[in-house]
Design a protein around this motif. Structure first.
Motif, PDB file in Angstrom:
ATOM      1  N   ALA A 354      81.845  41.665 -21.581  1.00 41.61           N
ATOM      2  CA  ALA A 354      83.026  41.459 -20.751  1.00 41.61           C
ATOM      3  C   ALA A 354      82.636  41.306 -19.289  1.00 41.61           C
ATOM      4  O   ALA A 354      81.549  41.719 -18.863  1.00 41.61           O
ATOM      5  CB  ALA A 354      84.009  42.623 -20.913  1.00 41.61           C
ATOM      6  N   HIS A 377      84.631  38.328 -22.730  1.00 41.27           N
ATOM      7  CA  HIS A 377      86.019  38.632 -22.406  1.00 41.27           C
ATOM      8  C   HIS A 377      86.170  38.882 -20.910  1.00 41.27           C
ATOM      9  O   HIS A 377      85.185  39.069 -20.196  1.00 41.27           O
ATOM     10  CB  HIS A 377      86.501  39.865 -23.176  1.00 41.27           C
ATOM     11  CG  HIS A 377      86.456  39.717 -24.659  1.00 41.27           C
ATOM     12  ND1 HIS A 377      85.281  39.852 -25.391  1.00 41.27           N
ATOM     13  CD2 HIS A 377      87.429  39.427 -25.556  1.00 41.27           C
ATOM     14  CE1 HIS A 377      85.542  39.662 -26.672  1.00 41.27           C
ATOM     15  NE2 HIS A 377      86.831  39.397 -26.803  1.00 41.27           N
ATOM     16  N   VAL A 379      88.141  41.545 -18.459  1.00 43.34           N
ATOM     17  CA  VAL A 379      88.914  42.784 -18.372  1.00 43.34           C
ATOM     18  C   VAL A 379      89.629  42.788 -17.027  1.00 43.34           C
ATOM     19  O   VAL A 379      89.002  42.935 -15.973  1.00 43.34           O
ATOM     20  CB  VAL A 379      88.010  44.023 -18.502  1.00 43.34           C
ATOM     21  CG1 VAL A 379      88.855  45.299 -18.433  1.00 43.34           C
ATOM     22  CG2 VAL A 379      87.225  43.986 -19.808  1.00 43.34           C
ATOM     23  N   ASP A 395      91.853  35.225 -27.051  1.00 38.69           N
ATOM     24  CA  ASP A 395      91.455  36.632 -26.956  1.00 38.69           C
ATOM     25  C   ASP A 395      90.601  36.918 -25.728  1.00 38.69           C
ATOM     26  O   ASP A 395      90.017  38.001 -25.621  1.00 38.69           O
ATOM     27  CB  ASP A 395      90.677  37.046 -28.211  1.00 38.69           C
ATOM     28  CG  ASP A 395      89.350  36.296 -28.346  1.00 38.69           C
ATOM     29  OD1 ASP A 395      89.204  35.211 -27.725  1.00 38.69           O
ATOM     30  OD2 ASP A 395      88.451  36.792 -29.053  1.00 38.69           O
ATOM     31  N   THR A 396      90.525  35.971 -24.784  1.00 35.29           N
ATOM     32  CA  THR A 396      89.644  36.172 -23.630  1.00 35.29           C
ATOM     33  C   THR A 396      90.102  37.326 -22.752  1.00 35.29           C
ATOM     34  O   THR A 396      89.327  38.211 -22.387  1.00 35.29           O
ATOM     35  CB  THR A 396      89.563  34.882 -22.786  1.00 35.29           C
ATOM     36  OG1 THR A 396      88.914  33.867 -23.536  1.00 35.29           O
ATOM     37  CG2 THR A 396      88.778  35.132 -21.495  1.00 35.29           C
ATOM     38  N   LEU A 397      91.379  37.333 -22.380  1.00 30.29           N
ATOM     39  CA  LEU A 397      91.883  38.315 -21.426  1.00 30.29           C
ATOM     40  C   LEU A 397      92.309  39.585 -22.151  1.00 30.29           C
ATOM     41  O   LEU A 397      93.119  39.549 -23.081  1.00 30.29           O
ATOM     42  CB  LEU A 397      93.067  37.741 -20.654  1.00 30.29           C
ATOM     43  CG  LEU A 397      93.710  38.666 -19.624  1.00 30.29           C
ATOM     44  CD1 LEU A 397      92.733  38.965 -18.493  1.00 30.29           C
ATOM     45  CD2 LEU A 397      94.995  38.052 -19.076  1.00 30.29           C
ATOM     46  N   VAL A 398      91.758  40.709 -21.717  1.00 29.71           N
ATOM     47  CA  VAL A 398      92.185  42.022 -22.203  1.00 29.71           C
ATOM     48  C   VAL A 398      92.446  42.901 -20.980  1.00 29.71           C
ATOM     49  O   VAL A 398      91.731  42.831 -19.983  1.00 29.71           O
ATOM     50  CB  VAL A 398      91.127  42.673 -23.120  1.00 29.71           C
ATOM     51  CG1 VAL A 398      90.953  41.861 -24.394  1.00 29.71           C
ATOM     52  CG2 VAL A 398      89.791  42.815 -22.415  1.00 29.71           C
ATOM     53  N   THR A 399      93.488  43.697 -21.049  1.00 28.80           N
ATOM     54  CA  THR A 399      93.810  44.558 -19.916  1.00 28.80           C
ATOM     55  C   THR A 399      92.901  45.777 -19.846  1.00 28.80           C
ATOM     56  O   THR A 399      92.758  46.403 -18.797  1.00 28.80           O
ATOM     57  CB  THR A 399      95.268  45.016 -19.989  1.00 28.80           C
ATOM     58  OG1 THR A 399      95.493  45.659 -21.251  1.00 28.80           O
ATOM     59  CG2 THR A 399      96.209  43.817 -19.882  1.00 28.80           C
ATOM     60  N   GLU A 400      92.271  46.124 -20.980  1.00 26.34           N
ATOM     61  CA  GLU A 400      91.324  47.238 -21.024  1.00 26.34           C
ATOM     62  C   GLU A 400      90.376  47.036 -22.187  1.00 26.34           C
ATOM     63  O   GLU A 400      90.651  46.251 -23.107  1.00 26.34           O
ATOM     64  CB  GLU A 400      92.061  48.562 -21.164  1.00 26.34           C
ATOM     65  CG  GLU A 400      92.919  48.641 -22.398  1.00 26.34           C
ATOM     66  CD  GLU A 400      93.748  49.915 -22.467  1.00 26.34           C
ATOM     67  OE1 GLU A 400      94.272  50.218 -23.560  1.00 26.34           O
ATOM     68  OE2 GLU A 400      93.863  50.608 -21.437  1.00 26.34           O
ATOM     69  N   VAL A 401      89.243  47.701 -22.136  1.00 28.93           N
ATOM     70  CA  VAL A 401      88.285  47.598 -23.231  1.00 28.93           C
ATOM     71  C   VAL A 401      88.898  48.242 -24.472  1.00 28.93           C
ATOM     72  O   VAL A 401      89.363  49.396 -24.414  1.00 28.93           O
ATOM     73  CB  VAL A 401      86.962  48.292 -22.862  1.00 28.93           C
ATOM     74  CG1 VAL A 401      86.000  48.256 -24.046  1.00 28.93           C
ATOM     75  CG2 VAL A 401      86.336  47.624 -21.649  1.00 28.93           C
ATOM     76  N   PRO A 402      88.951  47.541 -25.607  1.00 29.85           N
ATOM     77  CA  PRO A 402      89.570  48.111 -26.809  1.00 29.85           C
ATOM     78  C   PRO A 402      88.867  49.393 -27.261  1.00 29.85           C
ATOM     79  O   PRO A 402      87.646  49.526 -27.145  1.00 29.85           O
ATOM     80  CB  PRO A 402      89.410  46.996 -27.847  1.00 29.85           C
ATOM     81  CG  PRO A 402      89.238  45.743 -27.051  1.00 29.85           C
ATOM     82  CD  PRO A 402      88.517  46.144 -25.812  1.00 29.85           C
TER      83      PRO A 402
END
Length: 444
Positions: A354, A377, A379, A395-402
């Motif tokens: 990320a 990704h 974050v 699935d590129t943008l995530v607000t936090e690491v899963p």
């Protein structure tokens, strides 16, 4: 990264972004030959080189051969234009097309032959398909023709019709890319224009954007901008003397050249009162025609200040060239390549890769190993359309690491950035920094 896509997919992506297609198509053509950074920058470099004889032609029309020579030299060494010729974006090409349209508009107003009118139409088409702000430049040039050169009514109508034909031929792209218009009411990254910015306007015209003082070479680069602005002012101020001693026909020619830059820039300033759009990169497209005017001013110094005149003009050109080299060798952002080499060497197949924030994502995609790119990704709390989200995977943008990451987390982040929150149980086991960019490894 759009240049690596097949052309239909590339066009489908940028139709929802913010740019016309010519710049991306040229980079795609360069990428077909070589994907090296040098090859990808070749279209911008060639566009910058083409601006030199065009600027020389404008200067010669204003003040004769000496003015043409120095106008071309000013275009060749002006740091702001050199920086755009170095960079991958389309601003340099758009600026060159704006200068070319100023020349073609002038020629068509003098003698509106079919060939000259067709050349103007073709230039308008390519310019508008390169950057939308060239439309402001072209509109300003038409107004400058009417005010300064005062051609006959029939000639003016034909010139305006030729430009309008170029706009009409841009309509198919605008219809295809109408999704871009949805960005008009959304937040934008350009800050409101204020008086502090106004004080820096001449430096931006001469030497481009200021760089953050935390960057290692910031002191050298930012002081170089000040030196470049000071020496270029010699040519700018000399235009007053040139204008006062010129005959009325020459004054009208200089007025045309000045108005082709002044009218669009003032228009952008007025627009920015309601919606902030005044940025150096956008303004550089509009004020590019003023760079040859600096050379015209130097030609007056050359001819009027006796023996010292040629030396003064030569020193100005030489100093601008040196500053252009200094700034060109010191890009405004840290070099991410050394850090990505570390990432390539330390990442395992099951790692979650990320970037903290949106800034380095596309650089990572360019330099990372092929097996890493599909699982990279971003974050971030949010990403805007001007961050290039049209090219993000779903699935590129995530607000936090899963929290269910099966392996380690390998994170690319700026050295001074606040720590990125990790799921419970993760601890940082390694941190390696290169050129203000770090690779952090987190594991349970």
């Amino acid at each position: 990264m759009a240049a690596r896509l097949p052309i239909p997919q590339m066009l489908a992506a940028i139709r929802t972004d913010s740019a016309p297609p010519v710049g991306i198509l040229l980079v795609t053509a360069a990428n077909a030959i070589s994907g090296s950074p040098l090859a990808l920058r070749l279209p911008s470099a060639l566009a910058g080189a083409a601006a030199v004889p065009i600027g020389a032609a404008l200067g010669r029309r204003v003040g004769g051969p000496r003015a043409g020579l120095l106008a071309g030299a000013a275009v060749a060494v002006m740091p702001s234009l050199v920086l755009h010729s170095r960079d991958l974006r389309m601003y340099g090409l758009a600026a060159t097309l704006a200068v070319l349209s100023a020349l073609l508009t002038w020629r068509a107003a003098e003698s509106p032959t079919r060939g000259r009118l067709l050349a103007l139409t073709a230039c308008v088409v390519v310019a508008l398909h390169t950057h939308y702000f060239t439309g402001i430049a072209i509109a300003g040039q038409l107004l400058a023709v009417a005010i300064a050169l005062r051609p006959g009514r029939a000639a003016l109508v034909r010139v305006c019709a030729a430009a309008a034909a170029g706009l009409a031929l841009t309509v198919p792209w605008l219809l295809y890319a109408q999704a871009q218009f949805q960005h008009a009411g959304t937040p934008f990254w350009v800050a409101p224009f204020d008086l502090a910015h106004l004080e820096d306007l001449w430096q931006e015209f001469v030497a481009g954007y200021n760089i953050d003082w935390s960057y290692p070479a910031a002191r050298l680069v930012n002081y170089s901008r000040f030196v470049a602005a000071a020496v270029a002012a010699v040519g700018g101020l000399a235009l007053v003397g040139w204008y006062r001693q010129a005959q009325p026909p020459a004054r009208r020619r200089l007025a045309y050249l000045a108005l082709t830059g002044a009218i669009p820039v003032l228009s952008l300033l007025v627009i920015s009162v309601g919606r902030p759009l005044f940025d150096e990169r956008y303004a550089s497209i509009l004020w590019a025609t003023l760079v040859p005017a600096v050379g015209v001013g130097l030609s007056w110094v050359w001819g009027r200040v006796r023996i010292a005149g040629p030396a003064i003009a030569g020193v100005v050109i030489a100093v601008l060239a040196v500053v252009a080299v200094v700034m060109g060798l010191n890009p405004p952002n840290p070099d991410v390549r050394p850090a990505i080499k570390v990432l390539n060497a330390t990442t395992h197949p099951g790692d979650f890769v990320a970037v903290a924030g949106v800034h380095h994502y596309f650089t990572l995609l360019y330099y990372a190993d092929p097996d890493i790119r599909p699982r990279a990704h971003v974050v971030a709390a949010e990403a805007h359309w001007y961050d290039g989200t049209a090219l993000y995977r779903p699935d590129t943008l995530v607000t936090e690491v899963p929290a269910d990451v099966p392996g380690r987390v390998v994170l690319l982040t700026d050295e001074t950035r606040q720590p990125t929150p990790m799921p419970p149980g993760f601890q940082r086991v390694a941190r390696e920094c290169r050129e203000q960019v770090c690779i952090e490894t987190w594991s349970r």
